[in-house]
Design an enzyme around this catalytic site. Structure first.
Site, PDB file in Angstrom:
ATOM      1  N   HIS A  18      60.259  40.444  49.976  1.00  0.00           N
ATOM      2  CA  HIS A  18      60.632  40.914  48.680  1.00  0.00           C
ATOM      3  C   HIS A  18      61.248  42.606  49.236  1.00  0.00           C
ATOM      4  O   HIS A  18      60.424  42.756  50.094  1.00  0.00           O
ATOM      5  CB  HIS A  18      59.625  40.403  47.003  1.00  0.00           C
ATOM      6  CG  HIS A  18      58.244  41.483  47.441  1.00  0.00           C
ATOM      7  ND1 HIS A  18      57.701  42.325  47.948  1.00  0.00           N
ATOM      8  CD2 HIS A  18      56.617  40.266  48.300  1.00  0.00           C
ATOM      9  CE1 HIS A  18      56.553  42.421  48.444  1.00  0.00           C
ATOM     10  NE2 HIS A  18      55.374  40.762  48.204  1.00  0.00           N
ATOM     11  N   HIS A  21      58.082  44.036  52.042  1.00  0.00           N
ATOM     12  CA  HIS A  21      58.557  43.488  53.088  1.00  0.00           C
ATOM     13  C   HIS A  21      59.472  44.444  53.331  1.00  0.00           C
ATOM     14  O   HIS A  21      59.947  45.142  54.207  1.00  0.00           O
ATOM     15  CB  HIS A  21      58.298  42.558  53.291  1.00  0.00           C
ATOM     16  CG  HIS A  21      57.299  41.459  52.075  1.00  0.00           C
ATOM     17  ND1 HIS A  21      58.160  40.519  51.534  1.00  0.00           N
ATOM     18  CD2 HIS A  21      55.872  41.450  52.325  1.00  0.00           C
ATOM     19  CE1 HIS A  21      56.423  40.041  51.052  1.00  0.00           C
ATOM     20  NE2 HIS A  21      55.303  40.214  51.771  1.00  0.00           N
ATOM     21  N   CYS A 126      31.265  28.587  47.391  1.00  0.00           N
ATOM     22  CA  CYS A 126      32.276  28.058  45.734  1.00  0.00           C
ATOM     23  C   CYS A 126      33.167  27.012  47.018  1.00  0.00           C
ATOM     24  O   CYS A 126      33.616  27.347  47.353  1.00  0.00           O
ATOM     25  CB  CYS A 126      32.706  28.714  45.652  1.00  0.00           C
ATOM     26  SG  CYS A 126      34.140  28.108  43.799  1.00  0.00           S
ATOM     27  N   CYS A 129      36.807  26.704  45.587  1.00  0.00           N
ATOM     28  CA  CYS A 129      37.723  27.715  46.656  1.00  0.00           C
ATOM     29  C   CYS A 129      37.337  27.355  48.915  1.00  0.00           C
ATOM     30  O   CYS A 129      37.969  28.098  48.850  1.00  0.00           O
ATOM     31  CB  CYS A 129      37.046  29.283  46.975  1.00  0.00           C
ATOM     32  SG  CYS A 129      37.135  29.928  44.841  1.00  0.00           S
ATOM     33  N   CYS A 143      31.889  31.514  39.417  1.00  0.00           N
ATOM     34  CA  CYS A 143      33.491  32.053  40.336  1.00  0.00           C
ATOM     35  C   CYS A 143      34.283  31.630  39.313  1.00  0.00           C
ATOM     36  O   CYS A 143      34.790  31.517  38.272  1.00  0.00           O
ATOM     37  CB  CYS A 143      33.297  30.744  40.759  1.00  0.00           C
ATOM     38  SG  CYS A 143      34.803  30.334  41.591  1.00  0.00           S
ATOM     39  N   LYS A 297      52.887  45.261  39.186  1.00  0.00           N
ATOM     40  CA  LYS A 297      52.321  46.042  40.163  1.00  0.00           C
ATOM     41  C   LYS A 297      53.160  44.246  40.802  1.00  0.00           C
ATOM     42  O   LYS A 297      53.898  43.308  39.626  1.00  0.00           O
ATOM     43  CB  LYS A 297      50.900  44.842  41.355  1.00  0.00           C
ATOM     44  CG  LYS A 297      50.465  45.924  40.804  1.00  0.00           C
ATOM     45  CD  LYS A 297      48.631  45.450  41.455  1.00  0.00           C
ATOM     46  CE  LYS A 297      49.039  45.328  42.905  1.00  0.00           C
ATOM     47  NZ  LYS A 297      47.736  45.305  43.432  1.00  0.00           N
ATOM     48  N   LYS A 300      54.291  37.454  41.861  1.00  0.00           N
ATOM     49  CA  LYS A 300      54.856  36.239  41.843  1.00  0.00           C
ATOM     50  C   LYS A 300      55.111  35.619  40.337  1.00  0.00           C
ATOM     51  O   LYS A 300      56.348  34.783  40.029  1.00  0.00           O
ATOM     52  CB  LYS A 300      54.327  34.772  42.374  1.00  0.00           C
ATOM     53  CG  LYS A 300      54.812  34.308  43.639  1.00  0.00           C
ATOM     54  CD  LYS A 300      54.924  33.200  44.723  1.00  0.00           C
ATOM     55  CE  LYS A 300      55.706  32.597  45.882  1.00  0.00           C
ATOM     56  NZ  LYS A 300      54.970  32.141  46.633  1.00  0.00           N
TER      57      LYS A 300
END
Ligand code: MSP
Length: 518
Positions: A18, A21, A126, A129, A143, A297, A300
């Site tokens: 994007h 990069h 967790c 995760c 979490c 920011k 996606k």
């Protein structure tokens, strides 16, 4: 001959290329092209970062093996850069056998030195995760992602005794104030070291029972190397370390380029790793700010990633390149809007530069038989253009070396402005209508062609395709392949009278209705 090597971060394969990069890669490409033109033995390294749990998870979500997943996205990065004519010399993948070998080599060296030890620690794990949580991962003891209480677990892992090197690193920062630049980022690293900011020894492994998508530790087959210790070594591996023919010269001239998000690993972990491996430090760490899209920011989920291929389709890649390089003050954040892009393209590229090119070449066709005219004696006005070219060449060189690419472009456009102003003063379209002023018209258009030669050469690292077209139109096709910067951009009387010129289509067509308004 001096060596110049430039690196980009190796990008994670869990997102496609994007604007972020693309910006880093364009800056690196511009620097590589400039240094090649300056006669340096240049090496440009980029690539992809493919190990770790983020990638393993992304692959699992698509129901494919991590290796296949990484192949696919890495392939997208590589082919995108190829399509965009990014002049990288090596595209490294952390799954390449040479990279794996380099990582294991350094692990062995640092382990033998006694800078890696095995520790047991207890933390909050967790299960959702599949990792230990930090304060930031939790809200009111739960979490953040799974909204469940983590459990206390103990695990043993390998740690790199990084803190041993903090003193030496602080000295390096003191002794070389521009080693990390711009200064604000050097100051951030100094502050990190002073305040501690969570800096301690670095956990560099994961038990295979928890993650097996990584490089096996050469001294313990039950563990893989964990991300940064793996990823950073690409910079050495990509230059040929440990036994390639040129890695030492290339490494001695290495410049890293990253955004501020990965300042800590590059400003702290990496130099400590290099010191532990008894290797010389990089020449500079160059840190840029963040592009925000429509003041947010990039993410996606917001769908505001800005694909470089779509930008190329819509505006030409040179126009997009120009905007990114011109609108970001290196080191500071910037906001991308399509409106600002269109305004920039129209003002600088279509109007200023485009008009100079088309006016010069149209009149050369009309009044001088489409060939570089033979000039008469230059007067003071001609001298101002020549001086402006010399000034621009010197300033571009200085600004590029100081990582101020936006200032370098400003300097080139001062030359464009000076030449446009000169053309207006001389007004050859009027002079051509009067008897006896043929020599003056010839001198004027010669001077403009000569200025376009300087402009084309100076622009070539920034907007290579458009610069090539400018040179081609004044009959200097391919000059950028053999010229030397900055000297050749300042030298005058280089165009042979009689060389055929061409008008060509608009270099950067004006954009009438920006997509942003649609
Ligand atoms: N894999 C690590 C880097 C390892 S280097 C040894 C990584 N990858 S990344 O895909 O997240 O790329 C981060 C880099 O992408 C930034 O440092 C910057 O070069 C570029 N950018 C990503 N988003 C960006 C912006 N919004 N703005 C500018 N550049 C940013 O971190």
């Amino acid at each position: 001959m001096s060596h110049y090597s430039i690196t980009t971060p190796i990008y994670y394969v869990n997102a496609e290329p994007h604007i972020g990069h693309t910006y880093t890669t364009i800056v690196a490409d511009t620097l590589a092209r400039y240094h090649r033109l300056a006669g340096d033995e240049t090496f440009f390294l980029t690539g992809t970062d493919e190990h770790g749990d983020k990638i393993a998870e992304a692959a699992a979500a698509q129901g494919i093996e991590p290796r296949l997943f990484a192949d696919r996205v890495s392939g997208i990065f590589q082919s995108t850069w190829e399509t965009l004519d990014i002049s990288f010399d090596r595209f490294i993948r952390t799954t390449d056998p040479e990279h794996v070998r380099a990582v294991q080599h350094i692990l062995r060296v640092v382990h033998e030195k006694g800078d890696i030890d095995f520790r047991e620690y207890e933390g909050l794990y967790c299960v959702g995760c599949e990792r230990f949580l930090t304060e930031r991962d939790m809200v009111e003891g739960l979490c953040r992602d799974h909204e469940r209480a983590p459990e206390k677990r103990t695990e043993s892992n390998y740690f790199f005794k990084m803190s041993r090197y903090f003193g030496a690193l602080a000295e390096q920062l003191d002794a070389h104030p521009d080693w990390i630049r711009p200064e604000r980022y050097r100051n951030e690293v100094v502050a990190m070291l002073r305040e501690g900011s969570g800096l301690d020894d670095l956990c560099i492994s994961r038990p295979k029972t928890r993650l097996d998508w990584g490089i096996e530790l050469p001294f313990d087959a039950d563990y893989v190397c964990y991300v940064w210790f793996d990823a950073l070594i690409n910079y050495l591996a990509g230059l040929g370390y440990p036994d390639g023919p040129h890695w030492e010269e290339r490494w001695a001239g290495v410049e890293h380029l990253v955004a501020k998000d990965i300042l800590k690993p590059h400003g702290v972990f990496w130099p400590c790793m290099l010191m532990a491996a008894d290797l010389p430090l990089y020449r500079h760490l160059n840190v840029h700010g963040y592009w925000n899209v429509d003041d947010r920011k990039i993410s996606k989920s917001l769908g505001n990633m800005i694909s470089p291929l779509a930008m190329r389709e819509q505006y030409s890649f040179d126009a997009f390149r120009y905007f990114l390089l011109r609108d970001m003050s290196f080191g500071l954040d910037s906001s991308f809007t399509e409106e600002a892009l269109v305004t920039r393209i129209n003002a600088d590229l279509a109007n200023n530069l485009g008009n100079l090119v088309s006016r010069t070449l149209n009149m050369t066709a009309k009044f001088c038989g489409a060939a570089v005219p033979a000039p008469g004696e230059p007067g003071p006005l001609e001298q101002t253009v020549q001086d402006a070219a010399g000034e621009a060449a010197r300033e571009v060189d200085r600004r590029v070396r100081a990582m101020e690419l936006h200032r370098a472009l400003e300097a080139i456009f001062r030359l464009v402005d000076a030449t446009n102003k000169y053309l207006d003063q001389r007004a050859p379209w009027k002079a051509a209508k009067q008897e006896g002023r043929e020599a003056e018209v010839a001198t004027t258009l010669y001077t403009c062609c000569q200025a376009l030669r300087s402009i084309g050469l100076l622009l070539s690292p920034f907007v290579p395709e458009a610069a090539g077209a400018i040179l081609e139109r004044i009959g200097a096709t391919g000059l950028e392949a053999s010229a030397r910067l900055p000297g050749d951009a300042a030298s005058w009387d280089q165009l042979a009278a009689g060389t055929a010129t061409t008008r060509g289509a608009a270099l950067f067509p004006r954009i009438e209705s920006p997509e942003a308004d649609a």
